[in-house]
Design a protein around this motif. Structure first.
Motif, PDB file in Angstrom:
ATOM      1  N   TYR A  43       7.273  -3.530 -12.173  1.00 40.55           N
ATOM      2  CA  TYR A  43       8.182  -2.407 -12.392  1.00 40.55           C
ATOM      3  C   TYR A  43       9.652  -2.838 -12.234  1.00 40.55           C
ATOM      4  CZ  TYR A  43       4.414   1.073 -12.496  1.00 40.55           C
ATOM      5  OH  TYR A  43       3.310   1.825 -12.844  1.00 40.55           O
ATOM      6  N   GLY A  44       9.944  -4.024 -12.771  1.00 40.74           N
ATOM      7  CA  GLY A  44      11.309  -4.523 -12.743  1.00 40.74           C
ATOM      8  C   GLY A  44      11.717  -5.189 -11.448  1.00 40.74           C
ATOM      9  N   HIS A  45      10.839  -5.222 -10.454  1.00 38.28           N
ATOM     10  CA  HIS A  45      11.203  -5.769  -9.142  1.00 38.28           C
ATOM     11  C   HIS A  45      11.010  -7.280  -9.052  1.00 38.28           C
ATOM     12  CE1 HIS A  45      10.867  -1.493  -8.361  1.00 38.28           C
ATOM     13  NE2 HIS A  45      11.342  -1.649  -7.145  1.00 38.28           N
ATOM     14  N   GLY A  46      10.169  -7.847  -9.921  1.00 41.08           N
ATOM     15  CA  GLY A  46       9.923  -9.281  -9.905  1.00 41.08           C
ATOM     16  C   GLY A  46       8.633  -9.634  -9.184  1.00 41.08           C
ATOM     17  N   LEU A  47       7.684 -10.204  -9.920  1.00 44.34           N
ATOM     18  CA  LEU A  47       6.392 -10.562  -9.336  1.00 44.34           C
ATOM     19  C   LEU A  47       6.534 -11.445  -8.110  1.00 44.34           C
ATOM     20  CD1 LEU A  47       4.055 -11.468 -12.347  1.00 44.34           C
ATOM     21  CD2 LEU A  47       3.864  -9.493 -10.848  1.00 44.34           C
ATOM     22  N   GLU A  48       7.424 -12.428  -8.201  1.00 40.49           N
ATOM     23  CA  GLU A  48       7.500 -13.438  -7.134  1.00 40.49           C
ATOM     24  C   GLU A  48       7.932 -12.864  -5.803  1.00 40.49           C
ATOM     25  OE1 GLU A  48      11.495 -13.477  -9.264  1.00 40.49           O
ATOM     26  OE2 GLU A  48       9.393 -13.156  -9.746  1.00 40.49           O
ATOM     27  N   HIS A  49       8.611 -11.727  -5.802  1.00 43.46           N
ATOM     28  CA  HIS A  49       9.020 -11.086  -4.546  1.00 43.46           C
ATOM     29  C   HIS A  49       8.035 -10.009  -4.109  1.00 43.46           C
ATOM     30  CE1 HIS A  49      12.694 -13.294  -4.521  1.00 43.46           C
ATOM     31  NE2 HIS A  49      13.125 -12.757  -5.642  1.00 43.46           N
ATOM     32  N   VAL A  50       7.353  -9.405  -5.061  1.00 46.12           N
ATOM     33  CA  VAL A  50       6.465  -8.285  -4.747  1.00 46.12           C
ATOM     34  C   VAL A  50       5.080  -8.746  -4.312  1.00 46.12           C
ATOM     35  CG1 VAL A  50       5.238  -6.326  -5.775  1.00 46.12           C
ATOM     36  CG2 VAL A  50       7.703  -6.635  -6.182  1.00 46.12           C
ATOM     37  N   VAL A  51       4.481  -9.644  -5.083  1.00 44.24           N
ATOM     38  CA  VAL A  51       3.085  -9.993  -4.854  1.00 44.24           C
ATOM     39  C   VAL A  51       2.840 -10.584  -3.470  1.00 44.24           C
ATOM     40  CG1 VAL A  51       1.201 -11.488  -5.643  1.00 44.24           C
ATOM     41  CG2 VAL A  51       2.528 -10.155  -7.297  1.00 44.24           C
ATOM     42  N   PRO A  52       3.665 -11.531  -2.986  1.00 45.61           N
ATOM     43  CA  PRO A  52       3.396 -12.050  -1.645  1.00 45.61           C
ATOM     44  C   PRO A  52       3.437 -10.976  -0.558  1.00 45.61           C
ATOM     45  CG  PRO A  52       4.884 -13.510  -2.818  1.00 45.61           C
ATOM     46  CD  PRO A  52       4.767 -12.270  -3.645  1.00 45.61           C
ATOM     47  N   ALA A  53       4.368 -10.040  -0.668  1.00 44.80           N
ATOM     48  CA  ALA A  53       4.460  -8.978   0.338  1.00 44.80           C
ATOM     49  C   ALA A  53       3.245  -8.060   0.278  1.00 44.80           C
ATOM     50  CB  ALA A  53       5.743  -8.176   0.148  1.00 44.80           C
ATOM     51  N   VAL A  54       2.796  -7.748  -0.932  1.00 46.76           N
ATOM     52  CA  VAL A  54       1.643  -6.866  -1.082  1.00 46.76           C
ATOM     53  C   VAL A  54       0.372  -7.569  -0.594  1.00 46.76           C
ATOM     54  CG1 VAL A  54       0.250  -5.612  -2.770  1.00 46.76           C
ATOM     55  CG2 VAL A  54       2.741  -5.578  -2.940  1.00 46.76           C
ATOM     56  N   LEU A  55       0.241  -8.848  -0.893  1.00 42.07           N
ATOM     57  CA  LEU A  55      -0.882  -9.616  -0.348  1.00 42.07           C
ATOM     58  C   LEU A  55      -0.833  -9.634   1.173  1.00 42.07           C
ATOM     59  CD1 LEU A  55      -0.864 -12.680  -2.762  1.00 42.07           C
ATOM     60  CD2 LEU A  55      -2.768 -11.084  -2.493  1.00 42.07           C
ATOM     61  N   GLY A  56       0.369  -9.809   1.710  1.00 47.97           N
ATOM     62  CA  GLY A  56       0.529  -9.828   3.157  1.00 47.97           C
ATOM     63  C   GLY A  56       0.115  -8.529   3.813  1.00 47.97           C
ATOM     64  N   ALA A  57       0.183  -7.442   3.039  1.00 44.68           N
ATOM     65  CA  ALA A  57      -0.246  -6.138   3.541  1.00 44.68           C
ATOM     66  C   ALA A  57      -1.742  -5.908   3.357  1.00 44.68           C
ATOM     67  CB  ALA A  57       0.536  -5.032   2.843  1.00 44.68           C
ATOM     68  N   GLY A  58      -2.436  -6.927   2.824  1.00 40.11           N
ATOM     69  CA  GLY A  58      -3.882  -6.856   2.734  1.00 40.11           C
ATOM     70  C   GLY A  58      -4.459  -6.417   1.411  1.00 40.11           C
ATOM     71  N   LEU A  71      -1.965 -13.707 -16.787  1.00 46.15           N
ATOM     72  CA  LEU A  71      -1.826 -15.158 -16.622  1.00 46.15           C
ATOM     73  C   LEU A  71      -0.656 -15.498 -15.719  1.00 46.15           C
ATOM     74  CD1 LEU A  71      -2.517 -16.173 -20.330  1.00 46.15           C
ATOM     75  CD2 LEU A  71      -4.013 -16.617 -18.373  1.00 46.15           C
ATOM     76  N   ASP A  72       0.470 -14.803 -15.889  1.00 43.19           N
ATOM     77  CA  ASP A  72       1.629 -15.041 -15.011  1.00 43.19           C
ATOM     78  C   ASP A  72       1.278 -14.721 -13.560  1.00 43.19           C
ATOM     79  OD1 ASP A  72       3.227 -15.854 -17.097  1.00 43.19           O
ATOM     80  OD2 ASP A  72       4.227 -13.916 -17.345  1.00 43.19           O
ATOM     81  N   LEU A  73       0.578 -13.632 -13.350  1.00 43.07           N
ATOM     82  CA  LEU A  73       0.185 -13.243 -11.998  1.00 43.07           C
ATOM     83  C   LEU A  73      -0.754 -14.285 -11.392  1.00 43.07           C
ATOM     84  CD1 LEU A  73      -0.111 -11.314  -9.614  1.00 43.07           C
ATOM     85  CD2 LEU A  73      -1.747  -9.989 -10.965  1.00 43.07           C
ATOM     86  N   ASP A  74      -1.727 -14.733 -12.163  1.00 46.46           N
ATOM     87  CA  ASP A  74      -2.668 -15.730 -11.657  1.00 46.46           C
ATOM     88  C   ASP A  74      -1.971 -17.043 -11.347  1.00 46.46           C
ATOM     89  OD1 ASP A  74      -5.482 -16.332 -11.069  1.00 46.46           O
ATOM     90  OD2 ASP A  74      -5.328 -17.742 -12.737  1.00 46.46           O
ATOM     91  N   ASP A  75      -1.025 -17.437 -12.205  1.00 45.84           N
ATOM     92  CA  ASP A  75      -0.257 -18.654 -11.933  1.00 45.84           C
ATOM     93  C   ASP A  75       0.510 -18.527 -10.616  1.00 45.84           C
ATOM     94  OD1 ASP A  75      -1.144 -19.784 -14.270  1.00 45.84           O
ATOM     95  OD2 ASP A  75       0.688 -19.366 -15.405  1.00 45.84           O
ATOM     96  N   LEU A  76       1.093 -17.357 -10.380  1.00 45.75           N
ATOM     97  CA  LEU A  76       1.816 -17.132  -9.130  1.00 45.75           C
ATOM     98  C   LEU A  76       0.867 -17.222  -7.939  1.00 45.75           C
ATOM     99  CD1 LEU A  76       4.262 -16.263  -7.426  1.00 45.75           C
ATOM    100  CD2 LEU A  76       3.718 -13.889  -8.006  1.00 45.75           C
ATOM    101  N   LEU A  77      -0.305 -16.622  -8.057  1.00 47.59           N
ATOM    102  CA  LEU A  77      -1.263 -16.659  -6.959  1.00 47.59           C
ATOM    103  C   LEU A  77      -1.638 -18.092  -6.598  1.00 47.59           C
ATOM    104  CD1 LEU A  77      -3.595 -13.724  -8.050  1.00 47.59           C
ATOM    105  CD2 LEU A  77      -2.062 -13.728  -6.087  1.00 47.59           C
TER     106      LEU A  77
END
Length: 405
Positions: A43-58, A71-77
């Protein structure tokens, strides 16, 4: 982001707000599973900043719209320090989409057509791996998804098909999308719920009987709820909820605020004053000279314009915050910059400008939406790629600590 040329207009992404929002959403949804929707660059916030925080929240389930996003999300993971694993669902594709990479990486594929079923089956054969699919049914929205007649035809065809091997395609989910969940009590939501329940029962019977070779032996995952469906008062079907907007601290309702929902905006847009000049009464501002000063005043030029996602439609109404003061944006918002009437406020070159805040620190997404006759969803998702995103926290933790939850 280029480290050697940072942007003047910057998006600050609050990792601690993300963690807090996940907790607030979970309190509301109870024992249902939270699927974080991170399409459109989160939603415009940037995967690289959002996904780690959301993962950290479980959170361990994610949804995006397209295969490229998956594919971009999986590459980041895979790039994250511990090689985080998560389930990834996407649902927009057509005959031009090669589904082999999706099956090869174990993505879950939302299907809306019989042709899509054939294509995902072929991808399973080419990879010698099972295809994991969610059947998407149109219960009234009129967008993607099988109509009731189409899904029944599909199940009838699959029951008779002799060329689908056991476990080749596994139906792991049933999904739909609500049209009016942001209007609590709307009869359309009840109608969609009732139709979904009927189709769910029919699919369950199919998988327990003639379609057993498409079953997984596990509980069929079901989901209809978007943010308003998940957080609103109406009961909607599904053991999983797909939450996007509210994850980022914005309310999907007109009459219920983010604060009412226990949410905090994740993104703020911050710029700087580029120049300050004295101008006389009658001086024009920006293209078309749609604004002229009615008194001697001071113009502050601020970096940021519609190429960055700041809506030109808000021209003549928008405000920003400088030195704690709300000041009007005058004249038309241009591609790269806008003019602020600083009046008697002692604004100086280099001062921080809050273009988007939480309503107190600076104008909210809802205010920008009202000024430009749109919705808060669009305000954040339109923030452009030349705006650098940077991780911050507002609870005293570091971004790394917030990511760890």
């Amino acid at each position: 982001m280029r480290a050697d040329a940072p942007s003047t207009l910057r998006a600050r992404i609050d990792a601690s707000a993300l963690t807090r929002n996940v907790a607030a959403i979970r309190r509301t949804i109870g024992d249902r599973t939270l699927m974080a929707i991170v399409k459109g660059g989160a939603y415009g916030h940037g995967l690289e900043h959002v996904v780690p925080a959301v993962l950290g929240a479980g959170v361990r389930r994610f949804g995006v719209a397209t295969l490229a996003e998956a594919l971009d999300l999986d590459d980041l993971l895979t790039r994250l320090p511990h090689g985080e694993e998560a389930d990834v669902l996407f649902w927009i594709h057509d005959a031009t989409t090669d589904l082999v990479p999706a099956v090869a990486r174990g993505f879950e594929v939302g299907l809306s057509t019989a042709d899509g079923f054939v294509r995902v089956r072929d991808a399973a054969r080419r990879t010698a791996l099972p295809a994991l699919v969610h059947l998407k049914v149109d219960t009234g929205l009129g967008r993607g998804g099988f109509t009731p007649a189409q899904v029944r035809d599909l199940l009838a065809d699959l029951a008779e098909a002799g060329d689908c091997h056991d476990g080749e395609v596994r139906i792991v989910g049933l999904m739909s999308h609500l049209a009016n969940a942001d209007v609590p009590g709307d009869p359309a939501t009840v109608e969609q719920k009732e139709l979904f329940d009927v189709l769910h029962a029919e699919l369950t019977d199919f998988l327990a009987g003639p379609g057993a070779r498409f079953a997984t032996g596990e509980h069929l995952r079901t989901h209809t709820a978007n943010s308003p469906g998940a957080l609103g008062p109406d009961e909607v079907p599904g053991d999983t909820v797909r939450v996007g907007l509210s994850l980022f601290g914005l309310s999907p309702f007109e009459e219920i605020t983010a604060a009412d929902l226990g949410l905090r905006p994740v993104m703020s847009l911050v710029s700087r004053v580029l120049t300050v000049k004295e101008v006389p009464a009658g001086h024009g501002a920006s293209y078309g000279l749609t604004f002229r000063t009615d008194r001697p005043t001071r113009f502050a030029l601020v970096a940021g314009g519609y190429a960055d996602g700041i809506p030109r439609a808000a021209s003549g109404q928008a405000e920003v915050t400088i030195r704690g003061q709300r000041l009007p944006v005058v004249g038309r918002i241009a591609m790269d910059q806008m003019i602020v009437d600083a009046g008697g406020v002692p604004v100086e070159v280099g001062d921080e400008v809050v273009v988007l805040g939480d309503g107190h620190t600076g104008p909210s997404a809802e205010e920008w939406a009202a000024w430009s006759h749109t919705i808060n969803y669009e305000i954040v998702t339109r923030v452009g790629p030349r705006v650098d995103r940077e991780a911050v926290t507002t609870d005293g933790s570091t971004p790394e600590e917030a990511h760890r939850g």
